[in-house]
Scaffold this motif. Structure first.
Motif, short mmCIF file in Angstrom:
data_model
loop_
_atom_site.label_atom_id
_atom_site.label_comp_id
_atom_site.label_asym_id
_atom_site.label_seq_id
_atom_site.Cartn_x
_atom_site.Cartn_y
_atom_site.Cartn_z
N ILE A 1 -4.45 0.67 -2.04
CA ILE A 1 -3.00 0.50 -1.94
C ILE A 1 -2.50 -0.21 -3.18
O ILE A 1 -3.09 -1.22 -3.60
N LEU B 1 1.37 -1.60 -4.64
CA LEU B 1 2.82 -1.72 -4.57
C LEU B 1 3.31 -2.16 -5.95
O LEU B 1 2.75 -3.08 -6.55
N GLU C 1 -0.51 9.53 -0.59
CA GLU C 1 0.86 9.45 -0.09
C GLU C 1 1.60 8.38 -0.87
O GLU C 1 1.25 7.19 -0.80
N ILE C 2 2.59 8.81 -1.61
CA ILE C 2 3.30 7.92 -2.53
C ILE C 2 4.80 8.07 -2.33
O ILE C 2 5.25 9.08 -1.77
N PRO D 1 9.03 6.12 -3.32
CA PRO D 1 9.88 4.95 -3.56
C PRO D 1 10.20 4.24 -2.26
O PRO D 1 10.30 4.86 -1.20
N ASP D 2 10.39 2.94 -2.37
CA ASP D 2 10.76 2.14 -1.19
C ASP D 2 12.04 2.68 -0.56
O ASP D 2 12.98 3.09 -1.24
N ALA D 3 12.05 2.66 0.78
CA ALA D 3 13.15 3.27 1.53
C ALA D 3 14.44 2.44 1.48
O ALA D 3 15.51 2.94 1.87
N VAL E 1 15.22 -0.32 3.21
CA VAL E 1 15.69 -0.89 4.47
C VAL E 1 15.35 -2.38 4.62
O VAL E 1 15.82 -3.01 5.57
N SER E 2 14.57 -2.94 3.71
CA SER E 2 14.16 -4.34 3.83
C SER E 2 14.37 -5.07 2.50
O SER E 2 13.76 -4.71 1.50
N ASN F 1 11.63 -6.10 -0.78
CA ASN F 1 10.49 -5.19 -0.93
C ASN F 1 10.19 -4.88 -2.40
O ASN F 1 11.08 -4.96 -3.26
N PHE F 2 8.95 -4.43 -2.63
CA PHE F 2 8.62 -3.82 -3.91
C PHE F 2 9.24 -2.42 -3.96
O PHE F 2 9.76 -1.92 -2.96
N ALA G 1 5.39 2.66 -3.62
CA ALA G 1 4.12 2.50 -2.90
C ALA G 1 3.18 3.66 -3.19
O ALA G 1 3.60 4.82 -3.26
N VAL G 2 1.90 3.32 -3.32
CA VAL G 2 0.83 4.31 -3.48
C VAL G 2 -0.25 4.00 -2.45
O VAL G 2 -0.76 2.88 -2.41
N VAL G 3 -0.58 4.99 -1.63
CA VAL G 3 -1.71 4.87 -0.69
C VAL G 3 -2.65 6.04 -0.97
O VAL G 3 -2.26 7.21 -0.82
N VAL H 1 0.95 -5.32 -7.11
CA VAL H 1 0.05 -5.94 -6.14
C VAL H 1 -0.82 -4.85 -5.54
O VAL H 1 -0.33 -3.74 -5.26
N ARG I 1 6.41 5.13 6.76
CA ARG I 1 5.27 4.21 6.59
C ARG I 1 5.73 2.82 6.15
O ARG I 1 6.55 2.68 5.24
N ILE J 1 4.11 -0.77 4.73
CA ILE J 1 2.94 -1.40 4.10
C ILE J 1 3.22 -2.87 3.89
O ILE J 1 4.29 -3.23 3.39
N LEU K 1 1.05 -6.23 2.19
CA LEU K 1 -0.14 -6.87 1.61
C LEU K 1 0.07 -8.38 1.70
O LEU K 1 1.14 -8.90 1.35
N PHE L 1 -4.62 -8.76 -3.38
CA PHE L 1 -4.25 -9.52 -2.21
C PHE L 1 -5.39 -9.46 -1.19
O PHE L 1 -6.35 -8.71 -1.35
N VAL M 1 3.84 -9.17 0.24
CA VAL M 1 4.59 -8.12 -0.44
C VAL M 1 4.63 -6.92 0.49
O VAL M 1 3.64 -6.60 1.15
N ALA M 2 5.78 -6.25 0.55
CA ALA M 2 5.93 -5.11 1.47
C ALA M 2 6.69 -3.97 0.81
O ALA M 2 7.37 -4.13 -0.21
N ALA M 3 6.56 -2.80 1.40
CA ALA M 3 7.37 -1.63 1.06
C ALA M 3 7.36 -0.71 2.27
O ALA M 3 6.43 -0.75 3.10
N GLN M 4 8.39 0.12 2.38
CA GLN M 4 8.41 1.20 3.36
C GLN M 4 8.80 2.48 2.64
O GLN M 4 9.63 2.45 1.73
N TYR M 5 8.20 3.61 3.05
CA TYR M 5 8.59 4.88 2.43
C TYR M 5 8.33 6.02 3.39
O TYR M 5 7.56 5.90 4.34
N PHE N 1 7.12 10.03 3.89
CA PHE N 1 6.29 11.05 3.24
C PHE N 1 6.07 12.21 4.21
O PHE N 1 6.34 12.10 5.38
#
Lengths: 97, 97
Positions: A5, A7, A40-41, A43-45, A47-48, A51-52, A55-57, A91, B3, B5, B7, B52, B91-95, B97
């Motif tokens: 992962i 971010l 699964e990658i 940009p941050d949505a 909503v929070s 956030n960073f 995201a890359v998973v 991170v 999703r 995420i 960390l 992390f 650290v967080a993100a939502q996205y 996919f």
């Protein structure tokens, strides 16, 4: 499964074109790195707050396969050419599940 | 799929028992929050310096389902009781996919 992962946070001056180039560049990788079982990658949505930005998973069969991805020249090219120029913070973690 | 995420990094004084309590507490959540379609968590594998310490990847059908998880009292209890006492950084993100 071995999961990687990352971010990423972009600098304030990053343009939409630059951010889109990151996504486009990374999306090429599954086609050239067969060790990537799932990728699964995005940009941050948005909503929070706090956030960073991206995201890359990435899922692999083993830690060795992850290292193939990590060190693959096409991957390193994307990092150097389109990620690093707009990178403010990064991170990461890897875990097995 | 939507999703989420997170960390997490632990304070240096965090004990192995405290870290194990985080994993145990979070592992209870799929049993009480049916909106959690996939929930893959675990401690960092220790193969990359600077990572992390703990990763959470949670998949939902929608952003609304994510918010059910985010605000669920059992989840908030785990955060308050076992995560926050040893939390150094998050650290967080939502996205999608």
């Amino acid at each position: 499964m071995f999961r990687h992962i990352v971010l990423l946070a972009w600098v304030a001056e990053a343009t939409e074109e630059q951010k889109a180039a990151v996504e486009a560049g990374l999306k090429e990788l599954p086609g050239v790195i067969p060790e990537l079982l799932r990728y699964e990658i995005g940009p941050d949505a948005g909503v929070s707050p706090g956030n960073f930005d991206f995201a890359v998973v990435a899922d692999f069969a083993s830690v060795e396969d992850y290292m193939v991805y990590r060190d693959h020249p096409t991957h390193l090219g994307v990092i150097a050419d389109v990620i690093r120029p707009i990178l403010a913070n990064r991170v990461a973690a890897q875990y097995s599940f």
